[in-house]
Design a protein around this motif. Structure first.
Motif, mmCIF file in Angstrom:
data_model
loop_
_atom_site.group_PDB
_atom_site.id
_atom_site.type_symbol
_atom_site.label_atom_id
_atom_site.label_comp_id
_atom_site.label_asym_id
_atom_site.label_seq_id
_atom_site.Cartn_x
_atom_site.Cartn_y
_atom_site.Cartn_z
ATOM 1 N N PHE A 59 43.030 33.391 -20.429
ATOM 2 C CA PHE A 59 42.077 34.359 -19.895
ATOM 3 C C PHE A 59 42.547 35.773 -20.252
ATOM 4 C CE2 PHE A 59 42.166 30.501 -17.444
ATOM 5 C CZ PHE A 59 40.826 30.144 -17.428
ATOM 6 N N PRO A 60 41.934 36.379 -21.286
ATOM 7 C CA PRO A 60 42.412 37.657 -21.807
ATOM 8 C C PRO A 60 42.437 38.809 -20.800
ATOM 9 C CG PRO A 60 40.782 36.711 -23.286
ATOM 10 C CD PRO A 60 40.808 35.867 -22.056
ATOM 11 N N SER A 61 41.488 38.858 -19.878
ATOM 12 C CA SER A 61 41.439 40.005 -18.970
ATOM 13 C C SER A 61 42.501 39.944 -17.879
ATOM 14 C CB SER A 61 40.051 40.149 -18.347
ATOM 15 O OG SER A 61 39.721 39.019 -17.595
ATOM 16 N N SER A 62 43.076 38.757 -17.644
ATOM 17 C CA SER A 62 44.134 38.657 -16.645
ATOM 18 C C SER A 62 45.496 38.368 -17.267
ATOM 19 C CB SER A 62 43.816 37.557 -15.630
ATOM 20 O OG SER A 62 43.894 36.282 -16.232
ATOM 21 N N GLY A 63 45.506 37.846 -18.492
ATOM 22 C CA GLY A 63 46.758 37.490 -19.139
ATOM 23 C C GLY A 63 47.331 36.174 -18.633
#
Length: 89
Positions: A59-63
């Motif tokens: 999940f790119p927005s949370s890492g």
């Protein structure tokens, strides 16, 4: 400033932080050359290694990423090291 104004300001700041984290993580993932499939309008990246029967959702927005019922965190660089290193938790 009232509570409602503070809450709205914090929501905007968090949104900006998530957008920046997403930009940085996506750049690292794209530069890695590892194949993935986007899901949920790019909010989730699905990685599959059929030779090793392993899977992970990043999940790119949370890492964060999930694999085998576990959740990990650390951003794209840590995820890529984990993925390339044999998927060991």
């Amino acid at each position: 400033m009232n509570w409602k104004g503070f809450r709205e300001d914090m929501k905007e700041i968090r949104g900006e932080e998530r957008a920046e984290r997403r930009r940085v993580n996506m750049k690292a993932i794209e530069e890695s050359g590892i194949l993935y499939v986007e899901a949920n309008k790019g909010e989730a990246l699905l990685f599959r290694d059929f030779m090793k029967v392993k899977a992970a959702d990043f999940f790119p927005s949370s890492g964060r990423w999930t694999s085998g019922g576990k959740t990990y965190s650390g951003g794209a660089e840590k995820f890529l090291a984990w993925w390339k290193g044999g998927h060991n938790g």
